[in-house]
Write an enzyme that holds these catalytic residues in place. Structure first.
Site, mmCIF file in Angstrom:
data_model
loop_
_atom_site.group_PDB
_atom_site.id
_atom_site.type_symbol
_atom_site.label_atom_id
_atom_site.label_comp_id
_atom_site.label_asym_id
_atom_site.label_seq_id
_atom_site.Cartn_x
_atom_site.Cartn_y
_atom_site.Cartn_z
ATOM 1 C CD GLU A 217 -9.823 4.188 -4.447
ATOM 2 O OE1 GLU A 217 -8.915 4.258 -3.588
ATOM 3 O OE2 GLU A 217 -10.126 5.116 -5.207
ATOM 4 N NE ARG A 223 -0.143 6.414 -6.294
ATOM 5 C CZ ARG A 223 0.296 7.186 -7.278
ATOM 6 N NH1 ARG A 223 1.482 7.771 -7.191
ATOM 7 N NH2 ARG A 223 -0.429 7.396 -8.328
ATOM 8 C CG HIS A 224 -4.538 4.527 -3.382
ATOM 9 N ND1 HIS A 224 -3.580 4.039 -4.227
ATOM 10 C CD2 HIS A 224 -5.199 5.498 -4.069
ATOM 11 C CE1 HIS A 224 -3.662 4.686 -5.394
ATOM 12 N NE2 HIS A 224 -4.619 5.577 -5.324
ATOM 13 C CD GLU A 358 -3.997 12.437 -8.774
ATOM 14 O OE1 GLU A 358 -3.933 11.519 -9.605
ATOM 15 O OE2 GLU A 358 -5.030 12.776 -8.182
HETATM 16 P P1 ATP Z 1 -4.967 8.469 -7.510
HETATM 17 O O1 ATP Z 1 -4.968 8.624 -9.002
HETATM 18 O O2 ATP Z 1 -3.674 8.807 -6.857
HETATM 19 O O3 ATP Z 1 -5.549 7.171 -7.051
HETATM 20 P P2 ATP Z 1 -7.439 9.910 -7.594
HETATM 21 O O4 ATP Z 1 -7.260 10.590 -8.904
HETATM 22 O O5 ATP Z 1 -8.318 8.724 -7.490
HETATM 23 O O6 ATP Z 1 -6.000 9.563 -6.966
HETATM 24 P P3 ATP Z 1 -8.872 12.238 -6.637
HETATM 25 O O7 ATP Z 1 -10.286 11.794 -6.589
HETATM 26 O O8 ATP Z 1 -8.402 13.080 -7.738
HETATM 27 O O9 ATP Z 1 -7.923 10.962 -6.493
HETATM 28 O O10 ATP Z 1 -8.592 12.906 -5.208
HETATM 29 C C1 ATP Z 1 -7.838 14.079 -5.011
HETATM 30 C C2 ATP Z 1 -6.582 13.810 -4.197
HETATM 31 O O11 ATP Z 1 -6.882 13.099 -3.002
HETATM 32 C C3 ATP Z 1 -5.577 12.929 -4.910
HETATM 33 O O12 ATP Z 1 -4.792 13.695 -5.774
HETATM 34 C C4 ATP Z 1 -4.778 12.386 -3.743
HETATM 35 O O13 ATP Z 1 -3.857 13.349 -3.262
HETATM 36 C C5 ATP Z 1 -5.838 12.190 -2.677
HETATM 37 N N1 ATP Z 1 -6.375 10.821 -2.674
HETATM 38 C C6 ATP Z 1 -7.209 10.274 -3.569
HETATM 39 N N2 ATP Z 1 -7.515 9.014 -3.285
HETATM 40 C C7 ATP Z 1 -6.877 8.734 -2.131
HETATM 41 C C8 ATP Z 1 -6.798 7.579 -1.319
HETATM 42 N N3 ATP Z 1 -7.474 6.466 -1.611
HETATM 43 N N4 ATP Z 1 -6.026 7.650 -0.217
HETATM 44 C C9 ATP Z 1 -5.359 8.775 0.095
HETATM 45 N N5 ATP Z 1 -5.383 9.888 -0.636
HETATM 46 C C10 ATP Z 1 -6.139 9.886 -1.746
HETATM 47 MG MG MG Z 2 -7.066 12.494 -9.311
#
Ligand code: ATP
Ligand code: MG
Length: 435
Positions: A217, A223-224, A358
């Protein structure tokens, strides 16, 4: 060098006065009051004041205390004394001092307690930043988070599984994959162990993993990360409600372990951590709620502002948002029989929100090959790329559900950090590949 007689600093405080101790650690600070020199020694267990007095001490030792640069590594022998002024009520009169490794000076970043060095610079020198007790505290807590997760899962009767990180096709679709050369073929770094944990739950029933994921991404948010770790869980003969319950209890277990074991670290960050309550809301209920506060929420996803608001409305609570619109969930999430009042098709997918963000997504998965093929096509993915995965449900596959929880995201929220990079030892983001 013989360290068999080493005393950890924490243990020195419970030793008898006048006893000899041999300590190993880092020179945290030196204060020179001309006739008395204080050396604050630090190891992973704590800090202690050590002193050398001109005239009373060995002259070479007194000289040396005045010359050792901060953060150098030393071996120090001395006599333990009670002292009203010393932190913890004890200090060590230095009898022998040996420098094991000199730290170059000036240090490239400020590692004192009240360091003002900004995060990017601290991350450039993360190895040195890790000398700070404050930085160490985050990773001591993270270690407990991982340990508690494993403990909880083993008690639940789940098996820890090791999944591949190099994959032949995208596991979730989308373009956020890192491509790599794999001999004559093309491969990708895994963005999740989704497909594997599902295939496994269809035989091993209850499985879990601590799994690294890579997401290409391009956004640069607080937060990512581009490399993160997830706690993954998958369970056969379970619907979304059952695995939401497991997730709620799992986070409660983890937080309880931190409250029990990390009083000092929580105090350092001025955090009053409480074992969270659990709350269930449908996506539609959240939508209604947000209307009242004039907060925009997407058609099929929660906006960061709405997640923040949920955190304010329900403090110290894990909020499960379920009955999620199908269009907002990945292809493998099971459609539900329900529709919302606008006729929007719902799913058995959910998100968990904690402290305004989340932390996890999950749900019931599709275990019926024809339905899976249909959903893949709707999401514009090619079923041919998912052949093994689809086939795995052709020979006796029970219905199953699961979730993924971000380890760094959880650490960040529990420790009240403003940036997820604080919660990773060596972060990988758009601009950072080293150290
Ligand atoms: P967000 O909506 O916050 O970008 P996501 O829905 O893309 O997250 P999921 O694929 O559902 O993420 O991943 C499960 C969990 O992993 C998320 O709820 C979050 O806690 C964590 N997570 C997801 N993407 C990342 C990231 N790029 N960096 C750090 N933690 C992540
Ligand atoms: Mg998610």
């Amino acid at each position: 060098m013989n360290t068999s007689k080493r005393t950890y600093i924490k243990d020195a405080f419970s030793k008898k006065t006048n006893s000899e101790v041999e300590l190993f650690g880092w020179v945290h600070d030196v204060r020179d009051l001309s006739k008395i020199r204080f050396l604050i020694l630090r190891d992973i267990s704590g800090r202690i004041q050590t002193i050398s007095i001109k005239g009373d001490s060995v002259p070479e030792v007194f000289e040396l205390v005045g010359k050792i640069p901060r953060e150098s590594v030393v071996r120090l022998k001395g006599e333990l004394k009670d002292s009203k002024q010393a932190p913890g009520g004890k200090e060590v009169i230095i009898k022998d001092l040996e420098v094991i490794a000199v730290a170059e000076h000036p240090l490239p970043i400020d590692v004192s307690d009240h360091s003002k060095t900004e995060l990017p610079k601290r991350l450039d020198y993360r190895f040195l930043d890790l000398h700070r007790e404050r930085t160490q505290a985050i990773f001591k807590v993270q270690s407990t988070i991982v340990q508690a997760y494993r403990d909880f899962m083993i008690k639940e009767g789940a098996f820890e599984c090791l999944f591949p990180s190099i994959i032949g096709a995208s596991s979730e679709g989308g373009t956020n994959l890192f491509k790599m050369k794999y001999f004559e073929k093309e491969a990708y770094l895994s963005q999740s162990c989704q497909l594997y944990k599902q295939m496994l739950a269809c035989s091993m029933e209850k499985v879990f993993a601590v799994f690294p994921v890579w997401r290409a991404e391009k956004h640069n948010t607080v937060r990512h990360l581009n490399e993160a770790r997830q706690f993954d869980f998958e369970m056969a003969f379970a619907d979304d409600k059952i695995v939401m319950d497991v997730l709620g209890r799992c986070v409660q277990y983890i937080v309880h372990a931190i409250v029990q074991n990390h009083k000092k670290e929580l105090e350092m960050f001025e955090i009053e951590l409480k074992v969270p309550h659990i709350k269930y809301l449908t996506f539609e209920e959240v939508k209604e709620m947000m209307k009242k506060y004039k907060i925009h929420i997407g058609k099929d996803d929660l906006s960061p502002e709405s997640e923040k608001k949920l955190g304010e409305l329900f403090p110290d609570t894990i909020v499960f948002v379920h009955d999620w619109p199908l269009s907002g969930k990945p292809f493998y999430i099971m459609p539900s029989e329900k529709k919302d009042k606008n006729g929007e098709q719902l799913s058995n997918g959910f998100d968990a929100i904690y402290k305004g963000m989340e932390i996890s997504s999950g749900g019931q998965r599709i275990h019926i090959p024809d339905l899976l093929i249909e959903r893949l096509k709707i999401k514009k993915l090619n079923p041919k790329d998912f052949k093994d995965y689809i086939d795995s449900f052709r020979y006796g596959a029970p219905f199953h559900s699961g979730w993924g929880l971000g380890v760094e995201r959880l650490t960040m929220l529990i420790m009240g950090l403003n940036n997820i990079r604080e919660a990773v030892l060596f972060p990988r983001d758009r601009d950072r590949l080293t150290p």
